[in-house]
Write a protein that holds these residues in place. Structure first.
Motif, PDB file in Angstrom:
ATOM      1  N   VAL A   1      32.271  33.523  45.344  1.00 41.45           N
ATOM      2  CA  VAL A   1      33.435  32.936  46.229  1.00 41.45           C
ATOM      3  C   VAL A   1      34.462  33.857  45.744  1.00 41.45           C
ATOM      4  O   VAL A   1      35.287  33.982  47.040  1.00 41.45           O
ATOM      5  N   LEU A   2      34.704  34.373  44.833  1.00 36.81           N
ATOM      6  CA  LEU A   2      35.880  35.137  44.659  1.00 36.81           C
ATOM      7  C   LEU A   2      35.644  36.653  45.102  1.00 36.81           C
ATOM      8  O   LEU A   2      36.792  37.169  45.548  1.00 36.81           O
ATOM      9  N   ARG A   3      34.545  37.063  45.456  1.00 39.23           N
ATOM     10  CA  ARG A   3      34.076  38.405  46.151  1.00 39.23           C
ATOM     11  C   ARG A   3      34.696  38.239  47.600  1.00 39.23           C
ATOM     12  O   ARG A   3      35.117  38.988  48.031  1.00 39.23           O
ATOM     13  N   THR A   4      34.270  37.269  48.306  1.00 39.03           N
ATOM     14  CA  THR A   4      34.507  36.897  49.592  1.00 39.03           C
ATOM     15  C   THR A   4      35.873  36.613  50.048  1.00 39.03           C
ATOM     16  O   THR A   4      36.252  36.783  50.810  1.00 39.03           O
ATOM     17  N   GLY A   5      36.592  35.796  48.785  1.00 39.26           N
ATOM     18  CA  GLY A   5      37.784  35.361  49.095  1.00 39.26           C
ATOM     19  C   GLY A   5      39.054  36.496  48.864  1.00 39.26           C
ATOM     20  O   GLY A   5      40.081  36.466  49.401  1.00 39.26           O
ATOM     21  N   SER A   6      38.679  37.302  47.933  1.00 39.97           N
ATOM     22  CA  SER A   6      39.723  38.308  47.545  1.00 39.97           C
ATOM     23  C   SER A   6      40.109  39.298  48.761  1.00 39.97           C
ATOM     24  O   SER A   6      41.375  39.481  48.977  1.00 39.97           O
ATOM     25  N   PRO A   7      39.278  40.037  49.529  1.00 46.76           N
ATOM     26  CA  PRO A   7      39.969  40.668  50.540  1.00 46.76           C
ATOM     27  C   PRO A   7      40.955  39.994  51.586  1.00 46.76           C
ATOM     28  O   PRO A   7      41.673  40.592  52.093  1.00 46.76           O
ATOM     29  N   GLU A   8      40.689  38.669  51.893  1.00 50.98           N
ATOM     30  CA  GLU A   8      41.710  37.895  52.734  1.00 50.98           C
ATOM     31  C   GLU A   8      42.816  37.239  51.943  1.00 50.98           C
ATOM     32  O   GLU A   8      43.789  36.958  52.587  1.00 50.98           O
ATOM     33  N   ASP A   9      42.573  37.122  50.636  1.00 45.85           N
ATOM     34  CA  ASP A   9      43.863  36.483  49.895  1.00 45.85           C
ATOM     35  C   ASP A   9      44.042  37.271  48.649  1.00 45.85           C
ATOM     36  O   ASP A   9      43.496  37.519  47.726  1.00 45.85           O
ATOM     37  N   ALA A  10      45.123  37.852  48.819  1.00 44.56           N
ATOM     38  CA  ALA A  10      45.497  38.762  47.420  1.00 44.56           C
ATOM     39  C   ALA A  10      46.078  38.057  46.339  1.00 44.56           C
ATOM     40  O   ALA A  10      45.865  38.754  45.060  1.00 44.56           O
ATOM     41  N   SER A  11      46.478  37.000  46.441  1.00 47.79           N
ATOM     42  CA  SER A  11      46.432  35.960  45.331  1.00 47.79           C
ATOM     43  C   SER A  11      45.277  35.820  44.500  1.00 47.79           C
ATOM     44  O   SER A  11      45.344  35.488  43.168  1.00 47.79           O
ATOM     45  N   LEU A  12      44.023  35.963  44.804  1.00 47.53           N
ATOM     46  CA  LEU A  12      42.967  35.807  44.224  1.00 47.53           C
ATOM     47  C   LEU A  12      42.510  36.856  43.214  1.00 47.53           C
ATOM     48  O   LEU A  12      41.691  37.082  42.451  1.00 47.53           O
ATOM     49  N   SER A  13      43.511  37.981  43.229  1.00 45.96           N
ATOM     50  CA  SER A  13      43.395  39.088  42.293  1.00 45.96           C
ATOM     51  C   SER A  13      43.392  38.823  40.696  1.00 45.96           C
ATOM     52  O   SER A  13      42.522  39.313  39.843  1.00 45.96           O
ATOM     53  N   GLU A  14      44.274  38.049  40.399  1.00 50.34           N
ATOM     54  CA  GLU A  14      44.548  37.462  39.143  1.00 50.34           C
ATOM     55  C   GLU A  14      43.363  36.813  38.616  1.00 50.34           C
ATOM     56  O   GLU A  14      42.771  36.801  37.433  1.00 50.34           O
ATOM     57  N   ALA A  15      42.777  35.879  39.639  1.00 47.24           N
ATOM     58  CA  ALA A  15      41.649  34.904  39.457  1.00 47.24           C
ATOM     59  C   ALA A  15      40.482  35.958  38.932  1.00 47.24           C
ATOM     60  O   ALA A  15      39.639  35.823  38.367  1.00 47.24           O
ATOM     61  N   ASP A  16      40.532  36.961  40.104  1.00 51.88           N
ATOM     62  CA  ASP A  16      39.162  37.771  39.733  1.00 51.88           C
ATOM     63  C   ASP A  16      39.360  38.746  38.376  1.00 51.88           C
ATOM     64  O   ASP A  16      38.119  38.702  37.962  1.00 51.88           O
ATOM     65  N   ALA A  17      40.514  38.888  37.886  1.00 51.92           N
ATOM     66  CA  ALA A  17      40.464  39.428  36.865  1.00 51.92           C
ATOM     67  C   ALA A  17      40.273  38.607  35.521  1.00 51.92           C
ATOM     68  O   ALA A  17      39.467  39.098  34.514  1.00 51.92           O
ATOM     69  N   LEU A  18      40.500  37.473  35.621  1.00 58.51           N
ATOM     70  CA  LEU A  18      40.177  36.487  34.660  1.00 58.51           C
ATOM     71  C   LEU A  18      38.588  36.108  34.673  1.00 58.51           C
ATOM     72  O   LEU A  18      38.037  36.103  33.504  1.00 58.51           O
ATOM     73  N   PHE A  19      38.030  36.414  35.773  1.00 57.30           N
ATOM     74  CA  PHE A  19      36.834  36.028  35.829  1.00 57.30           C
ATOM     75  C   PHE A  19      35.903  37.192  35.264  1.00 57.30           C
ATOM     76  O   PHE A  19      34.910  37.055  34.689  1.00 57.30           O
ATOM     77  N   GLN A  20      36.581  38.313  35.382  1.00 57.93           N
ATOM     78  CA  GLN A  20      35.744  39.730  34.880  1.00 57.93           C
ATOM     79  C   GLN A  20      35.875  39.262  33.194  1.00 57.93           C
ATOM     80  O   GLN A  20      34.978  39.894  32.449  1.00 57.93           O
ATOM     81  N   ARG A  21      36.941  38.941  32.651  1.00 58.19           N
ATOM     82  CA  ARG A  21      37.092  38.714  31.374  1.00 58.19           C
ATOM     83  C   ARG A  21      35.936  37.627  30.821  1.00 58.19           C
ATOM     84  O   ARG A  21      35.341  37.663  29.812  1.00 58.19           O
ATOM     85  N   LEU A  22      36.044  36.490  31.554  1.00 55.80           N
ATOM     86  CA  LEU A  22      34.972  35.532  31.413  1.00 55.80           C
ATOM     87  C   LEU A  22      33.677  36.040  31.350  1.00 55.80           C
ATOM     88  O   LEU A  22      32.648  35.599  30.737  1.00 55.80           O
ATOM     89  N   SER A  23      33.252  36.945  32.450  1.00 56.58           N
ATOM     90  CA  SER A  23      31.818  37.296  32.818  1.00 56.58           C
ATOM     91  C   SER A  23      31.420  38.333  31.301  1.00 56.58           C
ATOM     92  O   SER A  23      30.201  38.158  30.880  1.00 56.58           O
ATOM     93  N   ALA A  24      32.482  38.942  30.741  1.00 54.78           N
ATOM     94  CA  ALA A  24      32.053  39.479  29.400  1.00 54.78           C
ATOM     95  C   ALA A  24      31.362  38.460  28.369  1.00 54.78           C
ATOM     96  O   ALA A  24      30.355  38.784  27.613  1.00 54.78           O
ATOM     97  N   HIS A  25      32.266  37.449  28.323  1.00 47.97           N
ATOM     98  CA  HIS A  25      31.394  36.515  27.072  1.00 47.97           C
ATOM     99  C   HIS A  25      30.285  35.860  27.841  1.00 47.97           C
ATOM    100  O   HIS A  25      29.523  35.541  26.997  1.00 47.97           O
TER     101      HIS A  25
END
Length: 256
Positions: A81-105
């Motif tokens: 969801v974040l990968r497909t929505g980030s190119p169209e909505d720049a506001s999802l970049s912060e959510a994507d960064a948070l998801f990368q941190r969550l992915s480590a856990h």
């Protein structure tokens, strides 16, 4: 002559360099495609094995498989969801960064669950299951929060865009239906064209009044047609008939 050879040699070198560049780029693209296909096939095989252990091996092993499958499914859906929505909505970049941190856990927990699947001491694993289940639920809950927030945001933007588009279409449809315009009105509120169209008592009558009314009619489709004079209809002179190029000229009569 030497200049011609130099130009030809330079062109040959350029062609060779372009060919090498295109070949290397094609190889890299093909390698990425192969790696993506292999990784997807590996994930599919591993998920199939987890489902088989979940239903085929009840107990601790099945519980671990269920936790891993729930974790991987939730994280993969949020990532998509974040990968497909980030190119169209720049506001999802912060959510994507948070998801990368969550992915480590998430990767750390998945590796731990995978390691515990090979642990022979089932009693120790059973003692760790409540903590593992809680960690899995926290990670999946955070992933689901990001995923549904991104989906709600995309749906809200789609609804707003559709509402604005519907309003614009309604305005345009109303404008397209205004193919006639209101007649201009004078100071007394009467249409300005009525006086010109209404014949006066001592003014022109008959054809003249009709022509004047047609000339002043704002809804007319074109200029008024010219009326024929009130003269008697006379037959035309046959010798004055117009000739056309497609008509054959009469043969001259023989005098003999």
């Amino acid at each position: 002559m030497e200049a011609v050879f130099a130009i030809l040699a330079l062109l040959f070198v350029l062609f060779v360099a372009a060919g090498v560049f295109v070949t290397v780029k094609a190889v890299r693209v093909a390698k990425r495609g192969v790696d993506r296909t292999v990784a997807q096939a590996r994930r599919t095989v591993e998920d199939t094995g987890l489902r088989a252990r979940q239903f085929g091996q009840p107990g601790v092993v099945g519980e671990l498989a269920q936790l891993r499958l729930s974790l991987r499914t939730s994280m993969r859906a949020t990532q998509e969801v974040l990968r497909t929505g980030s190119p169209e909505d720049a506001s999802l970049s912060e959510a994507d960064a948070l998801f990368q941190r969550l992915s480590a856990h998430g990767h750390e927990l998945d590796a731990e669950l995978k390691r515990l699947e090979r642990e022979p001491d089932r009693a120790s694993i059973a003692a760790l299951l409540p903590d593992l289940r809680e960690r899995t639920e926290r990670i999946t809950h955070s992933a689901e929060s990001l995923r549904w927030a991104a989906r709600d945001r995309a749906r809200k933007f789609a609804e707003d865009d559709l509402s604005a588009l519907s309003d614009q279409i309604d305005l345009e449809a109303g404008a397209l239906r205004h193919w006639t315009r209101e007649p201009e009105r004078g100071a007394d509120g009467e249409p300005a064209t009525e006086g010109a169209a209404r014949p006066a008592a001592d003014g022109p009558s008959g054809a003249g009044a009709r022509s004047a009314g047609a000339a002043g009619n704002p809804y007319s489709w074109g200029p008024p047609a010219e009326e024929a004079p009130a003269s008697a209809i006379t037959a035309g002179d046959p010798r004055a008939r117009p000739s056309y190029p497609w008509q054959k000229s009469p043969r001259p009569e023989s005098t003999t």
